[in-house]
Design a protein around this motif. Sequence first.
Motif, short mmCIF file in Angstrom:
data_model
loop_
_atom_site.label_atom_id
_atom_site.label_comp_id
_atom_site.label_asym_id
_atom_site.label_seq_id
_atom_site.Cartn_x
_atom_site.Cartn_y
_atom_site.Cartn_z
N ASP A 98 0.81 -1.22 0.00
CA ASP A 98 0.00 0.00 0.00
C ASP A 98 0.84 1.27 0.00
OD1 ASP A 98 -2.53 -1.11 -0.16
OD2 ASP A 98 -2.78 -1.25 2.00
N TYR A 99 2.05 1.22 0.52
CA TYR A 99 2.89 2.41 0.58
C TYR A 99 3.42 2.82 -0.80
CZ TYR A 99 2.75 2.63 5.62
OH TYR A 99 2.32 2.78 6.91
N LYS A 100 3.37 1.91 -1.77
CA LYS A 100 3.86 2.24 -3.12
C LYS A 100 3.02 3.33 -3.78
CE LYS A 100 6.24 -2.04 -3.83
NZ LYS A 100 6.32 -3.31 -4.49
N ASN A 101 1.82 3.56 -3.27
CA ASN A 101 1.00 4.67 -3.77
C ASN A 101 1.46 6.01 -3.23
OD1 ASN A 101 -1.03 3.31 -5.36
ND2 ASN A 101 -1.75 2.43 -3.44
N PHE A 102 2.29 6.00 -2.20
CA PHE A 102 2.68 7.23 -1.51
C PHE A 102 4.17 7.53 -1.57
CE2 PHE A 102 -1.17 5.56 0.33
CZ PHE A 102 -1.99 6.67 0.39
N LEU A 103 4.99 6.50 -1.76
CA LEU A 103 6.44 6.72 -1.75
C LEU A 103 7.16 5.57 -2.43
CD1 LEU A 103 7.71 4.72 0.71
CD2 LEU A 103 6.52 6.39 2.08
N SER A 104 8.41 5.85 -2.77
CA SER A 104 9.30 4.80 -3.27
C SER A 104 10.60 4.90 -2.47
CB SER A 104 9.55 4.96 -4.76
OG SER A 104 10.25 6.16 -5.02
N ILE A 105 11.25 3.78 -2.33
CA ILE A 105 12.49 3.77 -1.55
C ILE A 105 13.60 3.15 -2.39
CG2 ILE A 105 11.86 1.59 -0.44
CD1 ILE A 105 13.39 2.63 2.06
N ASP A 106 14.74 3.81 -2.37
CA ASP A 106 15.94 3.31 -3.05
C ASP A 106 16.97 3.04 -1.96
OD1 ASP A 106 18.32 2.86 -4.43
OD2 ASP A 106 17.84 4.35 -5.98
N LYS A 107 17.14 1.78 -1.61
CA LYS A 107 18.03 1.42 -0.51
C LYS A 107 19.50 1.63 -0.85
CE LYS A 107 14.69 -1.66 1.56
NZ LYS A 107 14.30 -3.00 1.91
N LYS A 108 19.84 1.58 -2.14
CA LYS A 108 21.23 1.81 -2.54
C LYS A 108 21.64 3.26 -2.30
CE LYS A 108 21.88 -1.78 -5.98
NZ LYS A 108 22.16 -2.06 -7.38
N THR A 109 20.79 4.19 -2.71
CA THR A 109 21.13 5.61 -2.55
C THR A 109 20.64 6.16 -1.21
OG1 THR A 109 19.08 6.34 -3.62
CG2 THR A 109 21.03 6.05 -5.03
N ARG A 110 19.94 5.29 -0.45
CA ARG A 110 19.36 5.68 0.85
C ARG A 110 18.50 6.93 0.70
NH1 ARG A 110 24.78 4.44 4.18
NH2 ARG A 110 24.58 2.18 4.09
N GLU A 111 17.50 6.75 -0.13
CA GLU A 111 16.62 7.86 -0.45
C GLU A 111 15.18 7.38 -0.54
OE1 GLU A 111 18.27 11.01 -3.24
OE2 GLU A 111 16.68 10.11 -4.45
N ILE A 112 14.30 8.13 0.06
CA ILE A 112 12.87 7.89 -0.05
C ILE A 112 12.29 9.04 -0.86
CG2 ILE A 112 10.67 7.76 1.19
CD1 ILE A 112 12.24 6.49 3.51
N ARG A 113 11.53 8.71 -1.87
CA ARG A 113 10.88 9.72 -2.71
C ARG A 113 9.39 9.68 -2.43
NH1 ARG A 113 12.88 11.94 -7.64
NH2 ARG A 113 14.93 12.50 -6.91
N LEU A 114 8.87 10.77 -1.94
CA LEU A 114 7.43 10.89 -1.74
C LEU A 114 6.78 11.16 -3.09
CD1 LEU A 114 7.70 13.13 1.40
CD2 LEU A 114 6.95 10.75 1.36
N ILE A 115 5.68 10.51 -3.36
CA ILE A 115 5.00 10.68 -4.64
C ILE A 115 4.06 11.88 -4.51
CG2 ILE A 115 3.48 9.61 -6.34
CD1 ILE A 115 4.67 6.89 -5.40
N VAL A 116 4.56 13.01 -4.98
CA VAL A 116 3.79 14.26 -4.90
C VAL A 116 3.71 14.99 -6.24
CG1 VAL A 116 4.28 14.64 -2.46
CG2 VAL A 116 5.79 15.63 -4.16
N ASP A 117 4.49 14.55 -7.22
CA ASP A 117 4.48 15.20 -8.53
C ASP A 117 3.50 14.44 -9.42
OD1 ASP A 117 4.99 16.73 -10.69
OD2 ASP A 117 7.01 16.00 -11.04
N PHE A 118 2.22 14.79 -9.33
CA PHE A 118 1.18 14.04 -10.02
C PHE A 118 1.08 14.39 -11.50
CE2 PHE A 118 -0.15 14.46 -5.54
CZ PHE A 118 0.00 13.14 -5.19
N LYS A 119 1.76 15.43 -11.95
CA LYS A 119 1.71 15.82 -13.35
C LYS A 119 2.47 14.83 -14.22
CE LYS A 119 1.77 20.59 -11.95
NZ LYS A 119 2.68 21.68 -11.72
N LYS A 120 3.51 14.23 -13.69
CA LYS A 120 4.37 13.36 -14.49
C LYS A 120 3.85 11.93 -14.64
CE LYS A 120 8.65 15.81 -13.82
NZ LYS A 120 10.04 15.75 -13.44
N THR A 121 2.74 11.61 -14.02
CA THR A 121 2.25 10.24 -14.08
C THR A 121 1.66 9.89 -15.45
OG1 THR A 121 0.07 10.87 -13.26
CG2 THR A 121 1.71 10.17 -11.62
N GLY A 122 1.23 10.89 -16.22
CA GLY A 122 0.67 10.64 -17.52
C GLY A 122 -0.83 10.34 -17.49
#
Length: 187
Positions: free
Chosen positions: A66-90
């Motif tokens: 369920d969290y994939k709708n709200f954020l993505s996590i990159d464990k290699k770069t140790r970065e969490i990206r919140l999904i807030v840029d709804f224009k780029k989804t297409g």
Amino acid sequence: MIQQYYLRFVPTAKVDYTLILNLYDLADYNTETNCFDTVRYRSLAELAQQLGTTEKTLCRHLNKEDYKNFLSIDKKTREIRLIVDFKKTGYKVPFLTLSPVEVRVLREKNEDLLYRYFIYLKYYCGYSANKRIDTTEKQILSAIGYSSNSSYIQKLSAYNTELSQKGIINIKKYRDEKGKIRNIYSF
């Protein structure tokens, strides 16, 4: 400081909204997206401490579907990206905005039902052409995945009183043609 919190609207998502909003508070401004959407961390243990939770709980949440709708996590770069840029989804993604005042009020209670209830109301009032919705507490409970038993209805009634007193929502009550009490909600 964040001016608005942007949340994807997924009414039955099984997520901890406190965790998501706390991640927003830690997010750095991203010049590519022009949003506060990037959380960098050294270790999950340190991030968990900043979020006021345990590493085990944080990992359990971050691995839920369920969290994939709200954020993505990159464990290699140790970065969490919140999904807030709804224009780029297409495609059109349902979302809503919360003000810092609204978030503060939600955090005061810190109850899952209140978060889901408020987010539902906020989304549908914003979606409506006249910026208000006419519904019953039972309909809302069903839509957000809760039972419509009397204890939840009493909680919603208490939330309505509190949110109205704080000037967050406006509620007009009326009796429909079947004799049921309905609420018209607006912000």
